[in-house]
Design a protein around this motif. Sequence first.
Motif, PDB file in Angstrom:
ATOM      1  N   LEU A  86      13.028 -34.740   5.686  1.00 47.36           N
ATOM      2  CA  LEU A  86      12.589 -35.232   6.758  1.00 47.36           C
ATOM      3  C   LEU A  86      11.955 -36.356   6.506  1.00 47.36           C
ATOM      4  N   ALA A  87      11.066 -36.823   5.572  1.00 51.74           N
ATOM      5  CA  ALA A  87      10.336 -38.084   5.494  1.00 51.74           C
ATOM      6  C   ALA A  87      11.429 -39.133   4.860  1.00 51.74           C
ATOM      7  N   GLN A  88      12.545 -38.781   3.900  1.00 50.41           N
ATOM      8  CA  GLN A  88      13.510 -39.696   3.402  1.00 50.41           C
ATOM      9  C   GLN A  88      14.598 -39.907   4.305  1.00 50.41           C
ATOM     10  N   GLU A  89      15.096 -38.911   4.741  1.00 55.71           N
ATOM     11  CA  GLU A  89      16.509 -38.963   5.546  1.00 55.71           C
ATOM     12  C   GLU A  89      16.420 -39.050   7.254  1.00 55.71           C
ATOM     13  N   LEU A  90      15.213 -38.501   7.670  1.00 56.20           N
ATOM     14  CA  LEU A  90      15.157 -38.589   9.203  1.00 56.20           C
ATOM     15  C   LEU A  90      14.036 -39.480   9.924  1.00 56.20           C
ATOM     16  N   ILE A  91      13.188 -39.449   9.133  1.00 58.92           N
ATOM     17  CA  ILE A  91      11.878 -40.221  10.051  1.00 58.92           C
ATOM     18  C   ILE A  91      12.659 -41.870   9.944  1.00 58.92           C
ATOM     19  N   GLY A  92      12.731 -42.509  11.067  1.00 61.79           N
ATOM     20  CA  GLY A  92      13.040 -44.049  10.960  1.00 61.79           C
ATOM     21  C   GLY A  92      14.553 -44.003  10.873  1.00 61.79           C
ATOM     22  N   LYS A  93      15.257 -42.897  10.320  1.00 68.10           N
ATOM     23  CA  LYS A  93      16.805 -43.116  10.378  1.00 68.10           C
ATOM     24  C   LYS A  93      17.534 -42.356  11.580  1.00 68.10           C
ATOM     25  N   ILE A  94      16.845 -41.642  12.326  1.00 66.12           N
ATOM     26  CA  ILE A  94      17.606 -40.907  13.539  1.00 66.12           C
ATOM     27  C   ILE A  94      16.573 -40.916  14.840  1.00 66.12           C
ATOM     28  N   SER A  95      17.325 -41.033  15.762  1.00 63.18           N
ATOM     29  CA  SER A  95      16.510 -40.947  17.410  1.00 63.18           C
ATOM     30  C   SER A  95      16.012 -39.845  17.559  1.00 63.18           C
ATOM     31  N   PHE A  96      15.192 -39.533  18.594  1.00 62.60           N
ATOM     32  CA  PHE A  96      14.405 -38.575  18.838  1.00 62.60           C
ATOM     33  C   PHE A  96      15.675 -37.753  19.510  1.00 62.60           C
ATOM     34  N   ALA A 129       7.322 -33.917  21.303  1.00 62.56           N
ATOM     35  CA  ALA A 129       7.971 -33.801  20.096  1.00 62.56           C
ATOM     36  C   ALA A 129       8.311 -32.187  19.718  1.00 62.56           C
ATOM     37  N   ARG A 130       7.223 -31.292  20.057  1.00 60.80           N
ATOM     38  CA  ARG A 130       7.061 -30.122  19.690  1.00 60.80           C
ATOM     39  C   ARG A 130       7.931 -29.208  20.756  1.00 60.80           C
ATOM     40  N   THR A 131       7.983 -29.509  21.846  1.00 62.64           N
ATOM     41  CA  THR A 131       8.874 -29.125  22.860  1.00 62.64           C
ATOM     42  C   THR A 131      10.456 -29.200  22.495  1.00 62.64           C
ATOM     43  N   ALA A 132      10.754 -30.326  22.004  1.00 61.19           N
ATOM     44  CA  ALA A 132      11.949 -30.235  21.123  1.00 61.19           C
ATOM     45  C   ALA A 132      12.182 -29.302  20.186  1.00 61.19           C
ATOM     46  N   GLY A 133      11.330 -29.091  19.221  1.00 59.08           N
ATOM     47  CA  GLY A 133      11.338 -28.173  17.960  1.00 59.08           C
ATOM     48  C   GLY A 133      11.161 -26.811  18.440  1.00 59.08           C
ATOM     49  N   LEU A 134      10.495 -26.436  19.554  1.00 58.72           N
ATOM     50  CA  LEU A 134      10.555 -25.041  20.325  1.00 58.72           C
ATOM     51  C   LEU A 134      11.755 -24.786  20.659  1.00 58.72           C
ATOM     52  N   PRO A 176      11.591 -53.667  21.157  1.00 58.47           N
ATOM     53  CA  PRO A 176      12.277 -52.873  19.962  1.00 58.47           C
ATOM     54  C   PRO A 176      11.721 -52.094  18.735  1.00 58.47           C
ATOM     55  N   ALA A 177      10.408 -52.986  18.479  1.00 58.53           N
ATOM     56  CA  ALA A 177       9.621 -52.106  17.441  1.00 58.53           C
ATOM     57  C   ALA A 177       9.144 -50.968  18.192  1.00 58.53           C
ATOM     58  N   ALA A 178       8.765 -50.883  19.338  1.00 53.49           N
ATOM     59  CA  ALA A 178       8.127 -49.840  20.038  1.00 53.49           C
ATOM     60  C   ALA A 178       9.207 -48.750  20.080  1.00 53.49           C
ATOM     61  N   THR A 179      10.389 -49.001  20.427  1.00 52.87           N
ATOM     62  CA  THR A 179      11.423 -47.772  20.293  1.00 52.87           C
ATOM     63  C   THR A 179      11.325 -47.439  19.029  1.00 52.87           C
ATOM     64  N   THR A 180      11.536 -48.119  17.929  1.00 55.85           N
ATOM     65  CA  THR A 180      11.536 -47.595  16.478  1.00 55.85           C
ATOM     66  C   THR A 180      10.527 -46.571  16.267  1.00 55.85           C
ATOM     67  N   VAL A 181       9.350 -47.167  16.337  1.00 58.68           N
ATOM     68  CA  VAL A 181       8.158 -46.408  16.143  1.00 58.68           C
ATOM     69  C   VAL A 181       8.124 -45.148  16.798  1.00 58.68           C
ATOM     70  N   LEU A 182       8.274 -45.276  18.304  1.00 63.08           N
ATOM     71  CA  LEU A 182       8.114 -44.092  19.068  1.00 63.08           C
ATOM     72  C   LEU A 182       9.105 -43.050  18.618  1.00 63.08           C
ATOM     73  N   ASN A 183      10.253 -43.371  18.287  1.00 59.77           N
ATOM     74  CA  ASN A 183      11.305 -42.449  17.631  1.00 59.77           C
ATOM     75  C   ASN A 183      10.908 -41.766  16.266  1.00 59.77           C
ATOM     76  N   ALA A 184      10.215 -42.618  15.468  1.00 57.57           N
ATOM     77  CA  ALA A 184       9.912 -42.113  14.037  1.00 57.57           C
ATOM     78  C   ALA A 184       8.744 -41.368  14.339  1.00 57.57           C
ATOM     79  N   THR A 185       7.703 -41.426  15.437  1.00 60.67           N
ATOM     80  CA  THR A 185       6.425 -40.560  15.345  1.00 60.67           C
ATOM     81  C   THR A 185       7.104 -39.061  16.022  1.00 60.67           C
ATOM     82  N   VAL A 196      10.117 -37.959  15.639  1.00 61.61           N
ATOM     83  CA  VAL A 196      10.867 -37.156  14.673  1.00 61.61           C
ATOM     84  C   VAL A 196       9.719 -36.493  13.725  1.00 61.61           C
ATOM     85  N   ALA A 197       8.896 -37.262  13.230  1.00 61.39           N
ATOM     86  CA  ALA A 197       7.821 -36.695  12.366  1.00 61.39           C
ATOM     87  C   ALA A 197       7.264 -35.432  12.560  1.00 61.39           C
ATOM     88  N   ILE A 198       6.925 -35.098  13.893  1.00 60.70           N
ATOM     89  CA  ILE A 198       6.158 -33.936  14.043  1.00 60.70           C
ATOM     90  C   ILE A 198       7.014 -32.953  15.275  1.00 60.70           C
TER      91      ILE A 198
END
Lengths: 269, 269, 269, 269
Positions: free
Chosen positions: B28-38, A225-230, A53-62, A64-66
């Motif tokens: 992004l940092a407050q409302e999305l990272i850690g709050k939303i899945s990829f 991540a960037r593929t989603a953004g693109l 579960p921690a890996a899911t959370t952290v991978l989603n967060a990274t 989303v971050a980029i």
Amino acid sequence: MKIGKETIPHSAICTSNSETIVVRGKDLAQELIGKISFTDYFFLLVTGQEPTPAATTVLNATLVAIAEHGLVPSVQASRMTLAAAPDALQGAVAAGILGCGSVILGASETAGRLLEEVRVRADGDNNYSEAAKQVIGEYRNARRAIPGYGHPLHKERDPRVSALFGVAEAAGADMTYIQIADAIENVIPEIIGKNLMLNVSAAIPAALLGVGFPITALRGVPILARTAGLIGHLTEELQKPIGFALSYQATRDYVYDGDTPEGFSASNT
Amino acid sequence: MKIGKETIPHSAICTSNSETIVVRGKDLAQELIGKISFTDYFFLLVTGQEPTPAATTVLNATLVAIAEHGLVPSVQASRMTLAAAPDALQGAVAAGILGCGSVILGASETAGRLLEEVRVRADGDNNYSEAAKQVIGEYRNARRAIPGYGHPLHKERDPRVSALFGVAEAAGADMTYIQIADAIENVIPEIIGKNLMLNVSAAIPAALLGVGFPITALRGVPILARTAGLIGHLTEELQKPIGFALSYQATRDYVYDGDTPEGFSASNT
Amino acid sequence: MKIGKETIPHSAICTSNSETIVVRGKDLAQELIGKISFTDYFFLLVTGQEPTPAATTVLNATLVAIAEHGLVPSVQASRMTLAAAPDALQGAVAAGILGCGSVILGASETAGRLLEEVRVRADGDNNYSEAAKQVIGEYRNARRAIPGYGHPLHKERDPRVSALFGVAEAAGADMTYIQIADAIENVIPEIIGKNLMLNVSAAIPAALLGVGFPITALRGVPILARTAGLIGHLTEELQKPIGFALSYQATRDYVYDGDTPEGFSASNT
Amino acid sequence: MKIGKETIPHSAICTSNSETIVVRGKDLAQELIGKISFTDYFFLLVTGQEPTPAATTVLNATLVAIAEHGLVPSVQASRMTLAAAPDALQGAVAAGILGCGSVILGASETAGRLLEEVRVRADGDNNYSEAAKQVIGEYRNARRAIPGYGHPLHKERDPRVSALFGVAEAAGADMTYIQIADAIENVIPEIIGKNLMLNVSAAIPAALLGVGFPITALRGVPILARTAGLIGHLTEELQKPIGFALSYQATRDYVYDGDTPEGFSASNT
């Protein structure tokens, strides 16, 4: 032509018969579709393991971050490519991904290797300051840039970094690499002679290495991540095109500093 | 050079100031990272809207369904590219994505347009059989292939199709496009003269159009999914390379059917 | 976003007004089209100078030497990509070019840098043996491969190498870098402990550096050459497709070495 | 996976044994390197035939005509990609080539097919006016754009067009397709209702089809030409980088037209 010794292709990712597609040991239709999120499936594809579960959370967060940071050069390149070749969405995505290189997004892996180098040097000691001093000193002596530190825009720590570290802590992830990343940031002023804030390219491996994501796959995270953004940008481009407008603006103040034939006047443009 | 009328680039996806990155109206940092899945973030990036629970479920299921299908041509191209240019992971991913074209994965969008054509033709009538007959008849007269129907391997319905439709129904998704997809499959034998089973390229738009995913972004779904699959394969390639082995096998039975200079003997290979 | 210090784009390659396109100081329509060969134009574009007759001859010879070498991995990747996405020829060419990386074709530049290193070390002495020993010794100590030496197929010197050197000599090119390339080949057995024959990736810079082609553009020569070869293959692919046959052959002996679900039998393929 | 019927790869382009590389029936090292120009080799690779002197002249002229046109969108995309990923020149070239699509450079092939359609329709009559009227009328009725006619910049005929046609005539090329191209330009005002000048994308096939260059390979000509132009730009980019400056300029007047979180102020940039 035979290159290298290996001649029989083998892989542990996927096989199938006429009824069943097997991925990483599981029946795709029965055990994966509808049962696992895309993020967890990405982790499974890359590592062969289902994430904690921690890996899911952290991978989603990274991811989303980029995924998205506005009209950065690779997004511009991608939107210009779609404007010129609108029938081939895959070409525009590929053009955007080709900008995920060492300067802009590729530092995730090299920063991950730096963190690992400090961890190995510390050799079980969980005060990473001394090991960080040694390794950063060696980078400085070799005049190597410190991957993942410094940022063209943010003089404060990038808000995405704090968000990622907060998510990792709240999820109960192993914080070792995050502590190492902080230790490096702390020793940089003394050794390099100026502040270089930990940026998102160091925060991503710091968070991911703590949840079992392999170093060798780190470069894949900004690319996915960037593929989603693109795709977000290219969907907008199909509806409200700006690819040629970007290109027009880019050269409005263009200076030609080469020779001209006799009698040529630029003012006649 | 000015091409087209628009000269000021505008976008509704992302803006930022020195402290905050805003994506689709959110911090992004407050409302999305850690709050939303990829997956949800991908939906938000593409549509500007957060997905319903059914949309989350269906989008995850479609991405999982097509991310990976073994050593297909685009994966081979990608692994060969990494073998030849191992420093540029982004180049190998790009090479793999460039094979997501009309023949193999690009049918998602054209199949989506076919489903929409039948829906519009039915004009509120929810018996889609008559509308499907008309539209498929027109495709036949124009000698156009029916996108999303027929499969080189599976004579039965691809198990991923049933899985996707089951997931959509269980999630409470709008089943309109799935009913249309079934209706088309049913009328094909009478009009085309043979069975063409509904394949995964029709199942994906059938499921996604029912949860508000836009037609114009359908081509992006296999591209994002395959990027995850490619990163899995390229991570394996870095550890256990087979790119050159694939290339060697591919040409073991190669036949040269051109001219040769006098005295040239192939047996001297 | 501002990255780096430069904000005004400038270039010395091309400008135009409403009547005239100027390239490298010349009127494209009046002074270049029909007046200059494509090879000479490539030299002009890259260097800003028109080539000497020797440079024309050598540049043609190097481009011809490496444009085509059969169904190498990058050609296979390109033909598979066209098979999967036949509408986008540019995508298939791009996929093929992405394989022009460090392992297969990219060694031209690194080999050129090696030759230049020996030339600088010799410091005007035109006996390059001693300088070659020093530099190759340093490569060996750093466990670096010797770029441009050794070949998977040819144990004799590749016939293209002798051809290129013969062309350069007959054209009256400066033979300095060719002498250096030979000197390196001669010292390798003593220092490395085995024969590594000078291959085409060293022969190309050895010939080109003697006619004023810049080191920084060396990587462009195999890329331009291979683009011509790829277009030949892709034209054939459009008429007599083998992209999917290559892919089929590549995996005929494929071994899946991962897990399978209970009851899964591969023989049911 | 088997896709399609063909399973044995065959090709008429290249074979080799341990001593000899054979390309299009000739010994590469003995008969081609130093004996044939790169342009003639390109013709040989694509067609299997050596070009006539007129074909050499015309092919050189067309490649020179379109290799370079300043900082067009695909060149900008390529230079931005190199700025972001400077280690992978092949990736930057690929990104530039991916913009050689239907809108900007890809019209060469579709224009060639239009010329051929008129030639076939004229059926041996060498007054092409009537056939051109029919075909252009059909394009108009189908609301299809006329490929190769009209230009965003030049209201007069592009000077490259006259130059190419002059070269073809002076070289003794078959002028049939050039006469057809002129005939189309002449009938356009009457049928379409406005002048659309013959542009370089129609001039290229008009010239090349007269010297035996195949329609199926026409798209390859702008791709090969632009690769040379891209390598010129990327060599300059390595010395005097402007990739990030282009990107900065492109978004100086950027307008964000999406939502923002409460309290967000863009002025704080």
